[in-house]
Design an enzyme around this catalytic site. Structure first.
Site, PDB file in Angstrom:
ATOM      1  N   ASP A   1      17.507  59.448  44.563  1.00 18.91           N
ATOM      2  CA  ASP A   1      18.648  60.204  45.070  1.00 18.91           C
ATOM      3  C   ASP A   1      18.094  61.561  45.497  1.00 18.91           C
ATOM      4  O   ASP A   1      17.021  61.974  45.049  1.00 18.91           O
ATOM      5  CB  ASP A   1      19.725  60.383  43.981  1.00 18.91           C
TER       6      ASP A   1
ATOM      7  N   ARG B   1      34.556  74.355  47.935  1.00 21.79           N
ATOM      8  CA  ARG B   1      33.423  73.965  47.084  1.00 21.79           C
ATOM      9  C   ARG B   1      32.351  75.070  47.036  1.00 21.79           C
ATOM     10  O   ARG B   1      31.730  75.294  45.995  1.00 21.79           O
ATOM     11  CB  ARG B   1      32.822  72.663  47.590  1.00 21.79           C
TER      12      ARG B   1
END
Ligand SMILES: C[S@@+](CC[C@H](N)C(=O)[O-])C[C@H]1O[C@@H](n2cnc3c(N)ncnc32)[C@H](O)[C@@H]1O
Length: 275
Positions: free
Chosen positions: A142, A39
């Site tokens: 978030d 990633r």
């Protein structure tokens, strides 16, 4: 320019893992090394950093917080769905609304809202249960500004609703036309029920007021037990007496010290009654 795949040394991996734990509470563990390396490699390609050292300097020197946000996006999953774990939405309609709706505006906090499917599912459930005059407010937070931007827009491809949305759902959606063909947007009155903002659950929380219910689902699974205890303690303080904490069904609070009463799988209640 093609970049060689990133090979993280043991020390570099430890560095990333320490940063993730300090900044976001995430436990990467040894087993995630391959996943993290691949990633990060994607991240570095997108940002054009040929070496991990240069990427690390970029993250360390970035004062906007954007580099850290991009890093957390690379390290976590934002996977979510409309009406995921549907038993919680039944519980909201059948128990929480009747207990709290007559006592003034019903406040719900969605504490890891990702791209918005969860807070909109809460809003639609409240709308259906309480009618168009619903006195309800949802706070959706978030850590990632990227997912919050998507959530705030409230626009989703038809597939997110499993193809053609059900007729009851369509009443709350605007169908896209022309270039937006195949997309649906939440109607303004639904979007107006939700306030979105960035919040890191492992930091000291701002004063958000008290809530009848807090949905904090499928995020604590990434935290250590100590961090889970800290988060649950902070969330408990934000609940009304008698209010409910809903966690993901795969992340029960077994082994986590807390002061809540278990009600049913993945549902906990703060003791006491609202006066
Ligand atoms: C797997 S998604 C869960 C979404 C939704 N709650 C659900 O159950 O479908 C996890 C979300 O937690 C967010 N997250 C991770 N660490 C966080 C933190 N320390 N504070 C707040 N949000 C965090 C991620 O950005 C991501 O959007």
């Amino acid at each position: 320019m093609s970049l060689a795949p990133v090979r993280l040394t043991a020390e570099e991996y430890r560095e990333v893992a320490d940063l993730a734990r300090r900044q976001f509470g995430l436990e990467l563990g040894e087993g995630k090394r391959e996943m993290v390396a691949s990633r990060l490699a994607k991240q570095m390609r997108e940002l054009n950093f040929p070496t991990f050292r240069e990427y690390r300097a970029h993250v360390a020197n970035d004062r906007t917080g954007e580099a850290l946000t991009a890093l957390i996006d690379a390290l976590t999953t934002n996977h979510t769905n409309f009406f995921r774990e549907p038993a919680h939405f039944d519980f909201l309609r059948q128990t929480i609304v009747p207990e709290f709706a007559s006592r003034g505006p019903l406040r719900v906090w969605c504490a890891a809202s990702s791209t918005g499917e969860e807070p909109y599912s809460i809003a639609l459930t409240l709308r259906e249960a309480m009618g168009t005059e619903a006195r309800a407010k949802i706070v959706a937070t978030d850590i990632s500004t990227r997912v919050l931007a998507i959530a705030e827009r409230g626009m989703y491809r038809a597939e997110r609703f499993g193809g053609e949305p059900d007729p009851w759902l369509k009443r709350y959606l605007q169908r896209g036309q022309g270039q937006a063909e195949g997309w649906y947007r939440m109607r303004p009155e639904v979007r107006a029920m939700i306030e979105f903002s960035r919040l890191n659950l492992i930091e000291r929380l701002p004063d958000l007021g008290r809530f009848a219910a807090i949905f904090c689902r499928n995020v604590m699974i990434y935290f250590s037990r100590e961090t889970q205890e800290l988060v649950v303690r902070q969330l408990t303080e934000c609940l009304e007496p008698g209010g409910y904490l809903l966690v993901g069904h795969s992340e029960s609070l077994t082994g986590v010290r807390h002061s809540l009463e278990p009600v049913r799988p993945a549902v906990y209640r703060k003791p006491g009654r609202r006066t």
